[in-house]
Design an enzyme around this catalytic site. Structure first.
Site, PDB file in Angstrom:
ATOM      1  N   TYR A  66      54.117  45.881  12.624  1.00 57.89           N
ATOM      2  CA  TYR A  66      54.601  44.576  13.079  1.00 57.89           C
ATOM      3  C   TYR A  66      54.604  43.608  11.904  1.00 57.89           C
ATOM      4  CZ  TYR A  66      54.252  45.662  18.088  1.00 57.89           C
ATOM      5  OH  TYR A  66      54.436  46.193  19.334  1.00 57.89           O
ATOM      6  N   ASP A  87      56.551  40.907  24.251  1.00 62.00           N
ATOM      7  CA  ASP A  87      56.516  39.769  25.161  1.00 62.00           C
ATOM      8  C   ASP A  87      57.769  38.915  25.025  1.00 62.00           C
ATOM      9  OD1 ASP A  87      53.969  40.425  26.158  1.00 62.00           O
ATOM     10  OD2 ASP A  87      52.989  39.386  24.493  1.00 62.00           O
TER      11      ASP A  87
END
Length: 271
Positions: A110, A52
């Site tokens: 992540y 994003d």
């Protein structure tokens, strides 16, 4: 045709995410423009996942196909000479036509960086951490354990993407010191992640660490399968795609590709 695999690092601050969007600056868009300048033709780049706006990457993986006449091109050097300073190619290599940056992936990692100090803040870290304040590490550790294993993560998925299944497997969830004494990094490795799933998990864990929810809340939310019951999404700027694992499949990928290449380039994984 030849298939080229890229390992990419970028500072997501000034990008409107990874995916190509009309009239907006995206990582995919910058890459495709650079490749087009080299080939003279439009080339589509396929990423391992969509980050994003504001999300960073140390190990995004992508691939693209070009005519065999470009076999002599040194893609890492050529692309880095054309790309802006906030995105760089850590590695570029020829791979099998069967390799796919998204569908060949076995698992992804992540990291999320938290700022734990309330009394002061380093301004130059504002684009890379969430200033959440002090946390109860014991409660945080307990909360992370509930995420491990295979679960339906409907409660931790934001809407906006069509998928076949909301079931994912979390292989590892841990924390370790960050770049400064005031920072802590959460690292999660899983088979894959739903839209904003990592940020939603972090938002839940921070709430637990602040003493506003019990660690068992994670188990309850997983059972509820209701996004509206879960805490707010953590801010984008603390999140970084750290690496993608493809296994020893002969398809051109090995463990934690981004991390390995970053270390070879002298980049610390906690940056």
């Amino acid at each position: 045709m030849q298939r080229i695999k890229l390992i990419i690092a970028y500072d997501g601050t000034n990008f409107c995410g990874w995916q190509l969007q009309p009239k907006l600056r995206t990582v995919q868009g910058d890459l495709e423009k650079a490749i087009t300048r080299i080939t003279g033709t439009t080339v589509r780049v396929h990423g391992s996942g969509r980050t994003d706006s504001g999300v960073h990457a140390l190990g995004q993986v992508a691939h693209f196909d070009v005519d065999s006449c470009f076999a002599s091109v040194k893609w890492q050097r050529a692309l880095n000479s054309l790309l802006p300073d906030d995105v760089t190619i850590l590695d570029a290599q020829l791979v099998s036509p069967e390799f796919h940056s998204r569908y060949s992936a076995i698992r992804k990692t992540y990291t999320y960086t938290l700022w734990l100090e309330n009394s002061f803040f380093l301004p130059w870290r504002r684009h890379y951490v969430w200033k959440c304040g002090p946390l109860d590490f014991c409660a945080l550790d307990q909360g992370m354990q509930y995420f491990l294993g295979e679960h339906d993560f409907s409660s931790f998925q934001n809407t906006g993407t069509e998928i076949k299944s909301t079931v994912r497997t979390i292989h590892e969830f841990k924390r370790y010191p960050g770049q400064t004494e005031q920072e802590m990094i959460l690292e999660v490795c899983g088979s894959g992640f739903l839209k904003q799933m990592v940020r939603n998990m972090v938002g839940c864990l921070v709430r637990i660490g602040r003493g506003k929810a019990e660690p068992e809340t994670v188990r309850s939310l997983l059972q509820m399968k209701d996004r509206t019951a879960a805490p707010a999404t953590a801010p984008a700027q603390g999140l970084c795609m750290a690496g993608v694992y493809y296994g020893e499949t002969g398809c051109g990928g090995t463990a934690d590709t981004g991390r390995n290449q970053a270390q070879n380039c002298g980049i610390n994984r906690e940056d």
